[in-house]
Design a protein around this motif. Structure first.
Motif, PDB file in Angstrom:
ATOM      1  N   GLN A   1       0.825  -1.213   0.000  1.00  0.00           N
ATOM      2  CA  GLN A   1       0.000   0.000   0.000  1.00  0.00           C
ATOM      3  C   GLN A   1       0.852   1.251   0.000  1.00  0.00           C
ATOM      4  O   GLN A   1       0.554   2.224  -0.690  1.00  0.00           O
ATOM      5  CB  GLN A   1      -0.876   0.024   1.251  1.00  0.00           C
ATOM      6  CG  GLN A   1      -2.215  -0.624   1.073  1.00  0.00           C
ATOM      7  CD  GLN A   1      -3.097  -0.375   2.296  1.00  0.00           C
ATOM      8  OE1 GLN A   1      -3.192   0.739   2.799  1.00  0.00           O
ATOM      9  NE2 GLN A   1      -3.713  -1.439   2.784  1.00  0.00           N
ATOM     10  N   SER A   2       1.915   1.233   0.797  1.00  0.00           N
ATOM     11  CA  SER A   2       2.785   2.409   0.874  1.00  0.00           C
ATOM     12  C   SER A   2       3.494   2.647  -0.446  1.00  0.00           C
ATOM     13  O   SER A   2       3.702   3.782  -0.852  1.00  0.00           O
ATOM     14  CB  SER A   2       3.842   2.252   1.964  1.00  0.00           C
ATOM     15  OG  SER A   2       3.247   1.797   3.136  1.00  0.00           O
ATOM     16  N   LEU A   3       3.890   1.546  -1.103  1.00  0.00           N
ATOM     17  CA  LEU A   3       4.624   1.678  -2.361  1.00  0.00           C
ATOM     18  C   LEU A   3       3.732   2.157  -3.501  1.00  0.00           C
ATOM     19  O   LEU A   3       4.144   2.928  -4.351  1.00  0.00           O
ATOM     20  CB  LEU A   3       5.236   0.340  -2.753  1.00  0.00           C
ATOM     21  CG  LEU A   3       6.495  -0.063  -1.995  1.00  0.00           C
ATOM     22  CD1 LEU A   3       6.756  -1.558  -2.146  1.00  0.00           C
ATOM     23  CD2 LEU A   3       7.698   0.734  -2.486  1.00  0.00           C
ATOM     24  N   GLY A   4       2.512   1.704  -3.530  1.00  0.00           N
ATOM     25  CA  GLY A   4       1.650   1.964  -4.687  1.00  0.00           C
ATOM     26  C   GLY A   4       1.901   0.908  -5.754  1.00  0.00           C
ATOM     27  O   GLY A   4       2.493  -0.147  -5.467  1.00  0.00           O
ATOM     28  N   ASP A   5       1.498   1.199  -6.991  1.00  0.00           N
ATOM     29  CA  ASP A   5       1.579   0.215  -8.077  1.00  0.00           C
ATOM     30  C   ASP A   5       3.003  -0.312  -8.251  1.00  0.00           C
ATOM     31  O   ASP A   5       3.896   0.436  -8.659  1.00  0.00           O
ATOM     32  CB  ASP A   5       1.108   0.831  -9.387  1.00  0.00           C
ATOM     33  CG  ASP A   5      -0.378   1.151  -9.372  1.00  0.00           C
ATOM     34  OD1 ASP A   5      -1.132   0.409  -8.720  1.00  0.00           O
ATOM     35  OD2 ASP A   5      -0.786   2.147 -10.015  1.00  0.00           O
TER      36      ASP A   5
ATOM     37  N   VAL B   1       5.931  -2.188 -10.071  1.00  0.00           N
ATOM     38  CA  VAL B   1       6.206  -2.425 -11.485  1.00  0.00           C
ATOM     39  C   VAL B   1       7.511  -3.183 -11.727  1.00  0.00           C
ATOM     40  O   VAL B   1       7.834  -3.511 -12.873  1.00  0.00           O
ATOM     41  CB  VAL B   1       6.232  -1.096 -12.278  1.00  0.00           C
ATOM     42  CG1 VAL B   1       4.835  -0.478 -12.292  1.00  0.00           C
ATOM     43  CG2 VAL B   1       7.232  -0.096 -11.701  1.00  0.00           C
ATOM     44  N   PHE B   2       8.272  -3.464 -10.678  1.00  0.00           N
ATOM     45  CA  PHE B   2       9.556  -4.125 -10.879  1.00  0.00           C
ATOM     46  C   PHE B   2      10.014  -4.786  -9.583  1.00  0.00           C
ATOM     47  O   PHE B   2       9.929  -4.196  -8.518  1.00  0.00           O
ATOM     48  CB  PHE B   2      10.605  -3.095 -11.310  1.00  0.00           C
ATOM     49  CG  PHE B   2      11.958  -3.678 -11.619  1.00  0.00           C
ATOM     50  CD1 PHE B   2      12.224  -4.237 -12.865  1.00  0.00           C
ATOM     51  CD2 PHE B   2      12.968  -3.673 -10.660  1.00  0.00           C
ATOM     52  CE1 PHE B   2      13.476  -4.771 -13.149  1.00  0.00           C
ATOM     53  CE2 PHE B   2      14.220  -4.206 -10.938  1.00  0.00           C
ATOM     54  CZ  PHE B   2      14.472  -4.749 -12.187  1.00  0.00           C
TER      55      PHE B   2
ATOM     56  N   GLU C   1      10.233  -1.950  -6.859  1.00  0.00           N
ATOM     57  CA  GLU C   1      10.005  -0.584  -7.333  1.00  0.00           C
ATOM     58  C   GLU C   1       8.546  -0.398  -7.703  1.00  0.00           C
ATOM     59  O   GLU C   1       7.958  -1.218  -8.397  1.00  0.00           O
ATOM     60  CB  GLU C   1      10.882  -0.285  -8.565  1.00  0.00           C
ATOM     61  CG  GLU C   1      12.362  -0.380  -8.273  1.00  0.00           C
ATOM     62  CD  GLU C   1      13.228   0.216  -9.383  1.00  0.00           C
ATOM     63  OE1 GLU C   1      12.798   1.204 -10.013  1.00  0.00           O
ATOM     64  OE2 GLU C   1      14.327  -0.322  -9.607  1.00  0.00           O
ATOM     65  N   SER C   2       7.997   0.715  -7.239  1.00  0.00           N
ATOM     66  CA  SER C   2       6.678   1.127  -7.719  1.00  0.00           C
ATOM     67  C   SER C   2       6.913   2.175  -8.797  1.00  0.00           C
ATOM     68  O   SER C   2       8.057   2.478  -9.130  1.00  0.00           O
ATOM     69  CB  SER C   2       5.851   1.695  -6.564  1.00  0.00           C
ATOM     70  OG  SER C   2       6.467   2.861  -6.079  1.00  0.00           O
ATOM     71  N   VAL C   3       5.824   2.733  -9.340  1.00  0.00           N
ATOM     72  CA  VAL C   3       6.013   3.761 -10.352  1.00  0.00           C
ATOM     73  C   VAL C   3       6.897   4.873  -9.783  1.00  0.00           C
ATOM     74  O   VAL C   3       7.803   5.367 -10.443  1.00  0.00           O
ATOM     75  CB  VAL C   3       4.650   4.342 -10.820  1.00  0.00           C
ATOM     76  CG1 VAL C   3       4.864   5.429 -11.862  1.00  0.00           C
ATOM     77  CG2 VAL C   3       3.756   3.247 -11.388  1.00  0.00           C
ATOM     78  N   LYS C   4       6.643   5.251  -8.537  1.00  0.00           N
ATOM     79  CA  LYS C   4       7.326   6.396  -7.939  1.00  0.00           C
ATOM     80  C   LYS C   4       8.588   6.067  -7.161  1.00  0.00           C
ATOM     81  O   LYS C   4       9.470   6.909  -7.058  1.00  0.00           O
ATOM     82  CB  LYS C   4       6.377   7.095  -6.930  1.00  0.00           C
ATOM     83  CG  LYS C   4       5.342   7.993  -7.510  1.00  0.00           C
ATOM     84  CD  LYS C   4       5.851   9.127  -8.332  1.00  0.00           C
ATOM     85  CE  LYS C   4       6.405  10.360  -7.675  1.00  0.00           C
ATOM     86  NZ  LYS C   4       6.770  11.338  -8.734  1.00  0.00           N
ATOM     87  N   ALA C   5       8.634   4.872  -6.536  1.00  0.00           N
ATOM     88  CA  ALA C   5       9.659   4.667  -5.500  1.00  0.00           C
ATOM     89  C   ALA C   5      10.489   3.413  -5.710  1.00  0.00           C
ATOM     90  O   ALA C   5      10.021   2.427  -6.278  1.00  0.00           O
ATOM     91  CB  ALA C   5       8.983   4.616  -4.134  1.00  0.00           C
ATOM     92  N   VAL C   6      11.735   3.488  -5.239  1.00  0.00           N
ATOM     93  CA  VAL C   6      12.631   2.330  -5.230  1.00  0.00           C
ATOM     94  C   VAL C   6      12.858   1.942  -3.780  1.00  0.00           C
ATOM     95  O   VAL C   6      13.195   2.785  -2.957  1.00  0.00           O
ATOM     96  CB  VAL C   6      13.991   2.696  -5.864  1.00  0.00           C
ATOM     97  CG1 VAL C   6      14.911   1.478  -5.892  1.00  0.00           C
ATOM     98  CG2 VAL C   6      13.800   3.262  -7.255  1.00  0.00           C
TER      99      VAL C   6
END
Lengths: 383, 129
Positions: free
Chosen positions: B33-37, B39-40, B60-65
């Motif tokens: 939930q904190s990470l969001g979508d 993707v990697f 990795e989410s769209v925004k964060a590593v």
């Protein structure tokens, strides 16, 4: 990476802050502003991004700033401080442009709207509001022209995507079919008279930005009515996360990333918005010289070939592993479903299809120079 | 969110479910939930050694590593290959979408980790979910 902007001591909030929080938006600090990055309960970044590509999404972009120049020499003033040719603008027309330092590097990129015979509105970035206003004021003193900072006067709401026109038409009496891309009109919106409606945006899609009074009650009323009107088109509220991935797919520059006070117009590849046939504007002499000397780096699109996501600030390497540049923006691209990036590299290594590497956690990961924009919206028949 | 009581949790938001010497590792619902979508996901190979408290991979989410931290030490025996092409499975079912199976070096290490109840308390204090 470019030098950081001066930090703002207090975190600023738009008039829609409480509305975002009530919608359980995930909030982050962006350039001194407390802004929604995504609305997880409505869909999250990927769903928001794709809503804008295929339907419609709504953004609070009130953190953007607005400077009005008006008076007898307003055009001369705008011409002096911006690189595009504002004399070509008809009343109601807008253009992408930039404010430059004498060195030919960027103060900021802007949209210049011609609102009246001698009235122009510059829409500027959130992180550069004060800097831009001071710069515009200081560099237009020799002209008979009034410069006003209207940044706090508007709640700016962006309605973006192929169905944006259908959504907005439901809540306005202005005939939107008569408003072309990068033109503005005025009309009643959600019962509010004389609202500025611009067919502009930062998503690579068709869409509108409306400028409504910035008191909380009015702002929330418009936001909620717009979302309500968009239900039949599958509208989603969208945060800065989707705004960033949308503009990246469309190769729209972001201040502090693709453009900054150390990057010039030719490096950024914004030549077509820079009108060197204008005899004089701030930055022109330096750009003339820079052009004759040739550029040492150029902005390219990268598509990751091997597994990995290039992120802002990562090093770009040649095939042999030598450092040759850096990534300005990089992400998973939600509509294209690829890992893409923008990067500065030497022009001789920037040929389409060239293989480069991005250093990700110490490893060189293969990428290819790709055509940009990565995404271009399908052409629609004119209304 | 009720956190399954058949496993232990770290303050870095990983879960570990042990059966004898064998354990399965993933990230928690709070983490996704904190990470969001997402993707990697980058995970170690079969045979790799991971060490308690040390990074073993990246999500990795769209925004964060974000680094992944090993809840316990051991040798990787299986990697959930599905996550390489469908990392969004973690968003859909974080407690089902496991990342690694390992052979535990020292099953006693799990004693210092958080129970479901303690973890739930920890995240409610940290993020107010």
């Amino acid at each position: 990476m470019p030098a950081a902007e001066a930090t703002t001591p207090t975190i600023r909030k738009t008039a829609l802050n409480a509305t975002h929080r009530a919608m359980a938006a995930k909030m982050v600090e962006f350039n001194g502003w407390d802004m929604p990055v995504e609305y997880p309960s409505a869909g999250g970044i990927i769903a928001e991004h794709n809503a804008v590509r295929t339907g419609v999404g709504v953004f609070d972009v009130s953190h953007m700033g607005d400077i009005r120049l008006s008076g007898a020499q307003a055009l001369e003033a705008v011409q002096h401080i911006s690189m595009n040719d504002a004399s070509r603008l008809a009343i109601g027309q807008a253009q992408y442009s930039a404010l430059l330092y004498p060195q030919g590097t960027f103060v900021d990129d802007v949209i210049v709207h011609r609102l009246g015979d001698k009235e122009y509105l510059l829409v500027i970035n959130a992180g550069t509001r004060e800097k831009d206003f001071n710069w515009v004021r200081d560099n237009t003193r020799q002209f008979n022209c009034r410069v006003e900072n209207l940044s706090d006067d508007f709640t700016q709401i962006a309605i973006q995507g192929p169905r944006g026109v259908d959504l907005l038409q439901k809540v306005t009496d202005a005939d939107l079919s008569g408003v072309k891309f990068y033109w503005v009109t005025h009309g009643t919106v959600c019962g509010l008279k004389d609202i500025l409606i611009a067919r502009t945006g930062y998503t690579g899609e068709d869409g509108f930005e409306i400028y409504v009074p910035s008191d909380e009650a009015t702002s929330a009323m418009v936001w909620n009515k717009v979302l309500e009107a968009g239900k039949e088109f599958g509208v989603l509220p969208c945060g800065l996360g989707a705004r960033n991935t949308l503009r990246l797919e469309s190769k729209l520059p972001l201040y502090g990333h693709e453009i900054s006070d150390t990057i010039n117009v030719w490096e950024a590849g914004l030549d077509r918005f820079c009108k060197m046939e204008k005899p004089k504007f701030v930055g022109r002499d330096a750009l003339e010289k820079a052009k004759s000397e040739g550029i040492k780096r150029t902005l390219v699109g990268l598509e990751m070939v091997e597994r990995g996501i290039a992120r802002d600030g990562y090093k770009v390497l040649d095939e042999g592993g030598r450092e040759i540049g850096y990534v300005t923006s990089g992400s998973y691209a939600p509509f294209l479903k690829k890992n893409i990036a923008l990067a500065y590299v030497p022009p001789e290594l920037a040929g389409l299809g060239a293989t480069l590497k991005v250093e990700i956690r110490g490893q060189g990961v293969k990428a290819q120079v790709a055509p940009t924009p990565f995404y271009r919206r399908p052409k629609k028949a004119k209304h | 969110m009720a956190y399954p009581s058949d496993r232990k949790y770290t303050k870095e938001h990983e879960w570990i479910k042990a059966e004898g010497k064998n354990a399965t590792i993933g990230i928690t619902d709070y983490a996704q939930q904190s990470l969001g979508d997402i993707v990697f996901v980058e995970l170690p190979k079969v045979g790799a050694e991971i060490a308690a408290g040390k990074a073993f991979g990246t999500v990795e989410s769209v925004k964060a590593v974000s680094d992944l931290y090993a809840p316990a030490s051991g040798t990787v025996t299986e990697v959930n290959a599905e996550l390489a092409t469908a990392p969004e499975k973690i968003n859909k079912d974080a407690h089902g979408a496991w990342m690694l199976k390992i052979t535990l070096k020292n099953p006693d290490e799990l004693a210092s980790l958080l129970s479901a109840k303690d973890y739930e308390k920890f995240v409610s204090e940290e993020g107010g979910q």
